[in-house]
Write an enzyme that holds these catalytic residues in place. Structure first.
Site, PDB file in Angstrom:
ATOM      1  N   GLU A 165      -8.065  -7.698   5.397  1.00  0.00           N
ATOM      2  CA  GLU A 165      -6.963  -8.585   4.928  1.00  0.00           C
ATOM      3  C   GLU A 165      -6.431  -9.380   5.996  1.00  0.00           C
ATOM      4  OE1 GLU A 165      -5.021  -6.293   2.070  1.00  0.00           O
ATOM      5  OE2 GLU A 165      -6.731  -5.578   1.164  1.00  0.00           O
ATOM      6  N   TYR A 214       0.849  -1.409   0.130  1.00  0.00           N
ATOM      7  CA  TYR A 214       0.162   0.032  -0.152  1.00  0.00           C
ATOM      8  C   TYR A 214       0.843   1.339   0.058  1.00  0.00           C
ATOM      9  CZ  TYR A 214      -4.085  -2.786   0.647  1.00  0.00           C
ATOM     10  OH  TYR A 214      -5.063  -3.622   0.477  1.00  0.00           O
TER      11      TYR A 214
END
Length: 398
Positions: free
Chosen positions: A140, A98
Site C-alpha cells: 500500500e 492494522y
C-alpha cells in the site's frame, strides 16, 4: 517467512482455526464496530456487512495466507495480497488501522477458541497476522507513492461534466478534477472509489471501474443501479442515479486495481457479463487507440440487448481492431439473434489462440464458468485474470 516454531504451531492449529474462522470473523466485526462505529458508517461497505460477504472474504484471506505459509514456506500469495492492497489503497487505509484490526481480531480469536489459545498459539497466529499485515502495508505504501499521495489521503473533489443514461438502470458519469488540475494517470481496467454522503449522514464508499481509456480529457464511471429500496448494497448506486447531475461534485479516490493488461502483444480474450463490461470497455478503447494487432476475442453475456450497457461502444471498439471478433450472448435476445449465442456464455465454439491472456469481469458464477472453460481449452491458470466487484470470495483459488 514464518519461524520454525510458529510454523509447527500454526500447522497443528490450522484445522481448528479454519473451522472457526467464520465465527471469529463475525465476532471480530461486531467488536470492531462496537468500538469504532465510524468505521461502519464511513469506511466499510454496509451492504457487504449486511450480506456477510466481507466476513467471508476476511476469513478466506486469512485461511489462505496461513495455509500457504505452512504448505509453501518461503513464498507469499502475492496475487491475493496485491488485490487486497489495491482495494485498501482506494479506500485510504493507513498503517495505524492494522493495529486496530489486530486488537479486535485477536480478542475474537481468544473468545471463540477459549482455552485452546495458549500463549504459544497466540504468538504463532500473531506472527501470521503481522506477516500478512506488514506485507499489505508495504504494498500500500508503494501504491500511494506511485500516485503521489500521502497514505490515506487519496481523495479529491471531482466535478460531474456529463451524465448519460445507458440503459434504464445504468448511467455513465463523466468527471474531471474540480480544481482544474490534471487527472491522475491510470491503466485501463482500474477503478476509483467514490464517496457520497447519504441521508443518514453516513459517508459510504463504493468502487467503480473507469470505463474510458487513458488519454481521455475526462474520466468516466458507469454505474448500475442496484434495485431494492432497503438493499444496503445498493444505497450508493441509488444515490448517484437519483441525485447526481452535471455540475455536481463527488469525492473520488486515486485510481487503483490489479486487473490491467499485462501483455499488449499477446492474443487476448476479454470476457464480461452485465456491468462487468466497464473495465473491458476501457481496455478495448485503449487497444483500439494504440493499434493492437494481435488477436482479440470479446465475449459478453447479458439478460438482453436492452440491458447491455455500452453495447454500441463494445461492438465499435472491437471492430476497430484488425484481428478481432465479438460474441454476445443474451438470455432474452432480439428476433434473429443466433441460437448458439442465446442463453449463458458457452465458449465451446469459440476459437482461443495459443498464448491467449484472458481478462474476466462479472458475477462470480459467470467467471467460474468461463475460467473452467478456458482451462479446458488449454489456457494456463496464470494467464487468466479477473476482477470482482466487492469482496473477493475467490481468493483461495489463486
Amino acid at each position: 517467512m514464518l519461524s520454525e516454531q510458529s510454523t509447527a504451531t500454526v500447522r497443528a492449529t490450522l484445522p481448528a482455526v479454519g473451522a472457526a474462522i467464520g465465527d471469529i470473523a463475525d465476532l471480530f466485526y461486531t467488536k470492531l464496530f462496537d468500538a469504532h462505529p465510524e468505521l461502519l458508517r464511513d469506511l466499510f461497505n454496509r451492504g457487504n456487512q449486511a450480506s456477510g460477504a466481507q466476513r467471508q472474504a476476511l476469513a478466506g484471506s486469512i485461511a489462505a495466507f496461513a495455509t500457504q505459509l505452512v504448505e509453501r514456506p518461503g513464498t507469499r500469495p502475492d496475487v491475493m495480497l496485491d488485490r487486497i492492497a489495491h482495494k485498501h489503497a482506494s479506500l485510504g487505509v493507513t498503517p495505524a488501522q492494522y493495529e486496530v484490526v489486530h486488537t479486535h481480531l485477536f480478542a475474537a480469536i481468544a473468545e471463540v477458541l477459549g482455552e485452546a489459545v495458549t500463549p504459544e498459539v497466540a504468538a504463532a497466529w500473531d506472527e501470521v497476522y503481522w506477516l500478512m499485515a506488514n506485507a499489505l502495508i508495504a504494498i500500500e505504501e508503494r501504491l500511494y507513492a506511485q500516485q503521489g499521495v500521502v497514505a490515506g489521503d487519496v481523495w479529491r473533489e471531482w466535478e460531474v461534466v456529463g451524465r448519460t443514461e445507458e440503459t434504464p438502470d445504468v448511467a455513465s458519469f463523466r468527471l474531471r478534477p474540480a480544481d482544474g488540475s490534471p487527472a491522475p494517470a491510470f491503466r485501463p481496467g482500474q477503478y476509483v472509489s467514490v464517496q457520497v454522503e447519504l441521508a443518514d449522514g453516513a459517508h459510504q464508499i463504493r468502487q467503480y471501474s473507469l470505463s474510458s481509456a487513458p488519454g481521455s480529457p475526462y474520466r468516466a464511471i458507469t454505474v448500475k443501479r442496484v434495485l431494492g429500496d432497503n438493499a444496503p448494497d445498493g444505497e450508493v448506486s441509488r444515490h448517484l442515479h437519483a441525485h447526481v447531475r452535471e455540475g455536481d461534485r463527488l469525492r473520488v479516490s486515486a485510481p487503483y486495481g490489479d486487473l490491467v493488461l499485462k501483455s499488449d502483444d499477446a492474443p487476448l480474450l476479454l470476457a464480461s457479463a452485465g456491468i462487468g463490461c466497464t473495465p473491458i470497455l476501457a481496455m478495448l478503447e485503449h487497444l483500439a487507440g494504440t493499434g493492437h494487432s494481435a488477436p482479440v476475442t470479446v465475449v459478453h453475456g447479458d439478460r438482453s440487448p436492452a440491458d447491455h450497457a455500452l453495447r454500441a461502444d463494445h461492438a465499435l471498439f472491437t471492430e476497430k481492431l484488425p484481428d478481432s471478433a465479438a460474441h454476445f450472448w443474451y438470455e432474452n435476445p432480439e428476433p434473429g439473434h443466433p441460437a448458439d449465442r442465446t442463453g449463458l456464455v458457452d465458449l465451446s465454439s469459440v476459437a482461443v489462440a495459443s498464448g491467449t491472456h484472458a481478462y474476466l469481469c462479472g458475477p462470480l458464477p459467470f467467471m467460474r464458468a468461463v475460467r473452467t472453460q478456458l482451462l479446458a481449452k488449454g489456457v494456463p491458470a496464470a494467464d487468466i485474470h479477473y476482477e470482482v466487484f466487492g469482496p473477493d470470495l475467490w481468493l483461495a483459488q489463486d
